[in-house]
Design a protein around this motif. Sequence first.
Motif, PDB file in Angstrom:
ATOM      1  N   SER A 346      -3.079   0.003  -3.893  1.00  0.00           N
ATOM      2  CA  SER A 346      -1.934   0.031  -2.980  1.00  0.00           C
ATOM      3  C   SER A 346      -2.049   1.169  -1.974  1.00  0.00           C
ATOM      4  O   SER A 346      -1.715   1.004  -0.789  1.00  0.00           O
ATOM      5  CB  SER A 346      -0.630   0.160  -3.777  1.00  0.00           C
ATOM      6  OG  SER A 346      -0.461  -0.924  -4.664  1.00  0.00           O
ATOM      7  N   CYS A 350      -2.128   0.666   2.030  1.00  0.00           N
ATOM      8  CA  CYS A 350      -1.211   1.346   2.970  1.00  0.00           C
ATOM      9  C   CYS A 350      -1.988   2.108   4.034  1.00  0.00           C
ATOM     10  O   CYS A 350      -1.576   2.161   5.205  1.00  0.00           O
ATOM     11  CB  CYS A 350      -0.291   2.287   2.195  1.00  0.00           C
ATOM     12  SG  CYS A 350       0.881   1.463   1.085  1.00  0.00           S
ATOM     13  N   GLN A 416       3.505   3.635  -9.148  1.00  0.00           N
ATOM     14  CA  GLN A 416       2.911   2.360  -8.758  1.00  0.00           C
ATOM     15  C   GLN A 416       3.941   1.441  -8.104  1.00  0.00           C
ATOM     16  O   GLN A 416       3.637   0.773  -7.103  1.00  0.00           O
ATOM     17  CB  GLN A 416       2.306   1.686  -9.993  1.00  0.00           C
ATOM     18  CG  GLN A 416       1.472   0.447  -9.689  1.00  0.00           C
ATOM     19  CD  GLN A 416       2.297  -0.821  -9.637  1.00  0.00           C
ATOM     20  OE1 GLN A 416       3.283  -0.952 -10.360  1.00  0.00           O
ATOM     21  NE2 GLN A 416       1.896  -1.760  -8.791  1.00  0.00           N
ATOM     22  N   GLN A 420       3.448   0.212  -4.321  1.00  0.00           N
ATOM     23  CA  GLN A 420       3.278  -1.232  -4.141  1.00  0.00           C
ATOM     24  C   GLN A 420       4.382  -1.813  -3.267  1.00  0.00           C
ATOM     25  O   GLN A 420       4.126  -2.709  -2.446  1.00  0.00           O
ATOM     26  CB  GLN A 420       3.268  -1.929  -5.500  1.00  0.00           C
ATOM     27  CG  GLN A 420       3.089  -3.437  -5.401  1.00  0.00           C
ATOM     28  CD  GLN A 420       3.004  -4.104  -6.752  1.00  0.00           C
ATOM     29  OE1 GLN A 420       1.926  -4.299  -7.287  1.00  0.00           O
ATOM     30  NE2 GLN A 420       4.152  -4.480  -7.309  1.00  0.00           N
ATOM     31  N   PHE A 423       3.444  -1.192   0.299  1.00  0.00           N
ATOM     32  CA  PHE A 423       2.361  -2.079   0.728  1.00  0.00           C
ATOM     33  C   PHE A 423       2.869  -3.501   0.968  1.00  0.00           C
ATOM     34  O   PHE A 423       2.551  -4.126   1.996  1.00  0.00           O
ATOM     35  CB  PHE A 423       1.257  -2.080  -0.326  1.00  0.00           C
ATOM     36  CG  PHE A 423       0.155  -3.067  -0.054  1.00  0.00           C
ATOM     37  CD1 PHE A 423      -0.806  -2.805   0.906  1.00  0.00           C
ATOM     38  CD2 PHE A 423       0.098  -4.266  -0.753  1.00  0.00           C
ATOM     39  CE1 PHE A 423      -1.813  -3.727   1.170  1.00  0.00           C
ATOM     40  CE2 PHE A 423      -0.903  -5.182  -0.506  1.00  0.00           C
ATOM     41  CZ  PHE A 423      -1.856  -4.919   0.463  1.00  0.00           C
ATOM     42  N   SER A 486      -4.701  -7.401  -1.816  1.00  0.00           N
ATOM     43  CA  SER A 486      -3.536  -8.226  -2.164  1.00  0.00           C
ATOM     44  C   SER A 486      -3.858  -9.211  -3.288  1.00  0.00           C
ATOM     45  O   SER A 486      -3.020  -9.474  -4.153  1.00  0.00           O
ATOM     46  CB  SER A 486      -3.036  -8.968  -0.919  1.00  0.00           C
ATOM     47  OG  SER A 486      -4.069  -9.756  -0.357  1.00  0.00           O
ATOM     48  N   LEU A 489      -3.963  -7.169  -6.583  1.00  0.00           N
ATOM     49  CA  LEU A 489      -2.605  -6.838  -7.004  1.00  0.00           C
ATOM     50  C   LEU A 489      -1.859  -8.069  -7.497  1.00  0.00           C
ATOM     51  O   LEU A 489      -1.036  -7.979  -8.423  1.00  0.00           O
ATOM     52  CB  LEU A 489      -1.841  -6.189  -5.843  1.00  0.00           C
ATOM     53  CG  LEU A 489      -2.313  -4.792  -5.421  1.00  0.00           C
ATOM     54  CD1 LEU A 489      -1.536  -4.328  -4.195  1.00  0.00           C
ATOM     55  CD2 LEU A 489      -2.141  -3.798  -6.561  1.00  0.00           C
TER      56      LEU A 489
END
Length: 551
Positions: A346, A350, A416, A420, A423, A486, A489
Amino acid sequence: PGKKNYAEGVQKITTVHATPLDQGSTGVTQWSRAMWRDRWFSELSTYIPVMVLVGCALLYAIFANGVQMRDMHLKIFLMVIIILTMAWLLFFKAYTCRQKVAVTRKDMHAGPVWLRGGLVLFAFGSLIMVGLRMTYYVCCVPCDLAVNISFSVVKAVFILMQTLFLWFHARDCVHVQRSLTRCGLMLTLATNLMLWITAVTEESLHQIVNLDITTHYSYRTLLLRAAVAGEDCQSDKAGHFPCTKLELAFYYLYPFYIEYCMFALAMAFVMWRNVGRIVDDHRPHRHHFRLRYALPGGLVLLVVGLSAFMTYEKDMAAEDQEKRDKALSVFYIISILVIALMTLASVIGCTVYWLEPREHVSGKNPTLSLDVTLEKIASKGEMAISILSIVAVFGMGMDSYVSSLNLAWSMLTVVQVVVQNIFIIEGLWRKPYDDLPGESNFSSHFPLHALKKGGYNQIFAAPSTSTIIPVHQPLSMKRIMLKEISAFLLLSNILLWILPAFGVRPHFDNPIGKEFYSFQNWVTVVNVGLPFAIFYRMHSASSLFEVHLTS
């Protein structure tokens, strides 16, 4: 002359507006009835959320007084609002949407095919759960059988009808009978919200019953009343092997039903926001789901996580405290590893967004606004549990290896979730890349030659009569990084959704929270925050899929 023209204009306007009043009072009467009907439905829609309060009051009454108020009364109430919702769905399909000007535009951002596909998947799991529960009622809970069977049948029909309705009409911007449509959609929202609250309560209480806490026998009696049809409605077969397996099976399918209610709730809310909305009639972008490097790593994490889940469930059922502590330690270590990798991914994502000049979305977009709001609200549940766990560890002291791992897990979870969210929200607000292939000219008499040099296509063509052909340009490094991050994640959030949704409860298995806050206070905190945490992981996965497609 100016005054004369002005007087003639006033006379014409007066004549035009006076004609309907003089010649046809029927039109005025119909207009008045329509205005009264719209005002009545608008007022009615403001009181529909009261039904949720009534349902919550019945749910609380079952816990407070399981003799005068039983589970049967709540199911009758739920059947009434479900039948009313189904009646409106039939009316909308048979009358409202058949009018020529009912739906002239569609919101292409609402109800993408992958979201509707997820809705169908959760609906399928929910129907299996309803069927298993109906079998459980017939075989193991003979009391109030008519109400239980009727409720199961009504709920199954409602799931089928609502899934078809949202599949075909999730993008509609309705422009006729707007007050009635808003009222019906508000009823659909209230019904799904009440079903979600009931399902979350039953699933949470079922998990607490399995803790086998004998010191809170009165509380466990209330839980058993909520988990089944009441303690006086159980038959002698309720403890037999088939009944136990049936109950275990449909409770394992509860996460599908819970997520189905939330998906339907979100999609119905977007429809409610789009009633009467004028949107640009444009063709949606065509995006492709590509995985290169994230797929192997994400699949490895999924396999390791699922293996740890099965081992955790097996070891926590044992009586050996050493084996239980070992299972908790393994769970914390794997969770810390996954969350640390997610935090790093993340942060890198970013940074890429900070270096990327892509513009942000402008204008009104109910779907995007709802996604961002849900992401922020749902994340508060997991953050609240983690922060309270941090306070409990510091208060009780880190006197064991498990406590230290619990502290590290809770602190990393807070970091996190924050990173996240940044992001995901930044990715949702960025304008999507135009994924349509580039265009080039070529001669109709000479062949087109494409030479690859240095990884790029160089096009040589004669400048005569030309047409347009597509040329696929390679993705830039920033786009590749965003897509891989992505996707990684997404798979990680699916893993973090599976673990708590299907029964992993380290908050209860680790006694530090119960000892520091007392049992009932800690149970209240976890039962309120954990459903939001579970929904947060699933909603994050769906939002990350959208970010992957638009990057």
